[in-house]
Design an enzyme around this catalytic site. Structure first.
Site, PDB file in Angstrom:
ATOM      1  N   ASP A  82       0.806  -1.128  -0.021  1.00 15.40           N
ATOM      2  CA  ASP A  82      -0.074  -0.256   0.066  1.00 15.40           C
ATOM      3  C   ASP A  82       0.881   1.255   0.219  1.00 15.40           C
ATOM      4  O   ASP A  82       2.036   1.288   0.410  1.00 15.40           O
ATOM      5  CB  ASP A  82      -0.969  -0.022   1.341  1.00 15.40           C
ATOM      6  CG  ASP A  82      -1.827   1.370   1.534  1.00 15.40           C
ATOM      7  OD1 ASP A  82      -2.179   1.538   0.579  1.00 15.40           O
ATOM      8  OD2 ASP A  82      -1.829   1.715   2.590  1.00 15.40           O
ATOM      9  N   ASP A  84      -0.466   5.055   0.941  1.00 10.92           N
ATOM     10  CA  ASP A  84      -0.617   6.184   1.906  1.00 10.92           C
ATOM     11  C   ASP A  84      -0.510   5.693   3.348  1.00 10.92           C
ATOM     12  O   ASP A  84      -1.186   4.341   3.628  1.00 10.92           O
ATOM     13  CB  ASP A  84      -1.895   6.750   1.729  1.00 10.92           C
ATOM     14  CG  ASP A  84      -2.097   7.402   0.463  1.00 10.92           C
ATOM     15  OD1 ASP A  84      -1.777   8.599   0.389  1.00 10.92           O
ATOM     16  OD2 ASP A  84      -2.604   6.740  -0.441  1.00 10.92           O
ATOM     17  N   ARG A 127     -14.941  12.301  -1.087  1.00  9.56           N
ATOM     18  CA  ARG A 127     -13.666  12.898  -0.833  1.00  9.56           C
ATOM     19  C   ARG A 127     -13.417  13.696  -2.202  1.00  9.56           C
ATOM     20  O   ARG A 127     -13.050  15.026  -1.868  1.00  9.56           O
ATOM     21  CB  ARG A 127     -12.575  12.024  -0.287  1.00  9.56           C
ATOM     22  CG  ARG A 127     -13.064  11.695   1.283  1.00  9.56           C
ATOM     23  CD  ARG A 127     -11.973  10.875   2.036  1.00  9.56           C
ATOM     24  NE  ARG A 127     -11.896   9.598   1.198  1.00  9.56           N
ATOM     25  CZ  ARG A 127     -10.936   8.658   1.304  1.00  9.56           C
ATOM     26  NH1 ARG A 127      -9.860   8.804   2.029  1.00  9.56           N
ATOM     27  NH2 ARG A 127     -11.151   7.389   0.753  1.00  9.56           N
ATOM     28  N   SER A 171      -2.456   0.993  -4.766  1.00  7.69           N
ATOM     29  CA  SER A 171      -2.965   2.206  -3.917  1.00  7.69           C
ATOM     30  C   SER A 171      -4.312   2.412  -4.140  1.00  7.69           C
ATOM     31  O   SER A 171      -4.561   2.528  -5.608  1.00  7.69           O
ATOM     32  CB  SER A 171      -1.839   3.465  -3.953  1.00  7.69           C
ATOM     33  OG  SER A 171      -2.676   4.341  -3.258  1.00  7.69           O
ATOM     34  N   ASP A 239      -2.169  -0.742   5.948  1.00  6.52           N
ATOM     35  CA  ASP A 239      -2.624  -0.281   7.330  1.00  6.52           C
ATOM     36  C   ASP A 239      -4.109   0.049   7.404  1.00  6.52           C
ATOM     37  O   ASP A 239      -4.603   0.409   8.559  1.00  6.52           O
ATOM     38  CB  ASP A 239      -1.946   1.191   7.604  1.00  6.52           C
ATOM     39  CG  ASP A 239      -2.462   2.353   6.768  1.00  6.52           C
ATOM     40  OD1 ASP A 239      -2.990   3.020   7.179  1.00  6.52           O
ATOM     41  OD2 ASP A 239      -2.420   2.175   5.387  1.00  6.52           O
ATOM     42  N   ASN A 242      -9.042  -1.568   3.525  1.00  2.00           N
ATOM     43  CA  ASN A 242      -9.157  -1.945   2.046  1.00  2.00           C
ATOM     44  C   ASN A 242      -7.803  -2.501   1.820  1.00  2.00           C
ATOM     45  O   ASN A 242      -7.615  -3.294   0.907  1.00  2.00           O
ATOM     46  CB  ASN A 242      -9.271  -0.549   1.218  1.00  2.00           C
ATOM     47  CG  ASN A 242      -8.111   0.423   1.309  1.00  2.00           C
ATOM     48  OD1 ASN A 242      -7.506   0.492   2.364  1.00  2.00           O
ATOM     49  ND2 ASN A 242      -7.597   0.724   0.072  1.00  2.00           N
TER      50      ASN A 242
END
Length: 290
Positions: A82, A84, A127, A171, A239, A242
């Protein structure tokens, strides 16, 4: 046979010999080997101790991570990561939102989505909608001024690649950022979502299909099949909620500084170490880092 690895934050290097050898003796383990003095040590175990998680909780209070895994096959041939809050220390959409003046609102949605409280696709769509009209040039500004890499990432990529592993950045964020991160760290390939732009400004929309949990699992399946390796030979790290699908599929699924609801579903939890912890749990010594 199993391997127990104890890890501390490299900047603190507070893993002491008494802690390691006391646990080794209590569990009747093999000789302790230091992978990096003060930072990482390991020893063999004949079985997984019944009080594993009670001990894990006690060590957490000391600032020490504990990982127990099968000894065979722990050095992996593929890394699926991942981006972010994993390979970088920020959430890119939160940084864009901060510049756009909607930071607090977006950060709340991000936190709830990553904790599994909201549908990822719906949360992303909402978002991104709040970013409508933001100049495209802001992306470059955010990359230059706000994005910092997670400690240990360069060593992780360089060492695994030097030992024949293939590396993939996957990502739920955006290609504008994964291109920079993948290129800087040396990932072999990257997959992410695309922010739509018109007349030099964000449209408030993201290209379909949206890359989320299922797409990360698909990446693991597709790339490992292409490489001719099994899922057991893959290490995945993330983290957020998803990421749980790919973490569950991989031979080693690492929850790195993860949300509590996410970490609770993973056997490998790194809360104190940095990305070099992923090398130590594969058995690499610090003098073997590339």
């Amino acid at each position: 046979m199993f391997i127990a690895t104890l890890l501390s934050a490299p900047e603190k290097a507070n893993l002491d010999r008494v802690t390691v050898e006391s646990l080794r003796d209590a569990w009747a383990g093999g000789a302790a080997e230091w992978l990096n003095p003060g930072v990482a040590a390991e020893f063999e175990l004949p079985e997984v101790p019944a009080n594993r998680w009670q001990v894990w909780e006690g060590l957490q209070r000391l600032g020490v991570d504990l990982v127990i895994q099968p000894a065979e096959g722990r050095q992996k041939r593929m890394l699926l990561a991942d981006m972010d809050s994993t390979m970088i220390q920020q959430e890119c959409i939160d940084e864009l939102a901060d510049v756009a003046g909607v930071g607090d609102r977006v950060k709340d949605i991000t936190a709830r989505a990553m904790n599994g409280e909201l549908d990822f696709e719906g949360a992303l769509t909402e978002r991104v909608g709040l970013l409508k009209g933001l100049p495209q040039s802001v992306i470059g500004q955010v990359i230059a001024e706000r994005i910092t890499f997670m400690p240990g990432g360069r060593e992780l990529l360089a060492t695994m690649k030097a030992n024949g592993a293939y590396t993939v950045l996957v990502s739920g964020g955006f290609t504008a950022f994964t291109g920079h991160v993948a290129g800087t760290l040396g990932f072999d390939e990257a997959r992410a979502n695309t922010l739509l732009v018109a007349d030099g400004h964000l449209t408030g929309e993201v290209a379909r299909p949206i890359l989320g949990r299922e797409a990360k699992m698909q990446a693991l399946t597709e790339v490992s099949a292409r490489l001719g390796i099994t899922h057991d030979q893959v290490m995945a790290v993330g983290d957020g909620a998803n990421d749980l699908g790919m973490l569950g599929m991989a031979g080693a699924g690492v929850a790195l500084h993860a949300k509590p609801a996410v970490a609770a579903q993973c056997d490998i939890r790194i809360n104190h170490g940095d990305l070099t912890a992923l090398l130590y749990i594969q058995g690499y010594r610090v003098d073997q880092f590339a």
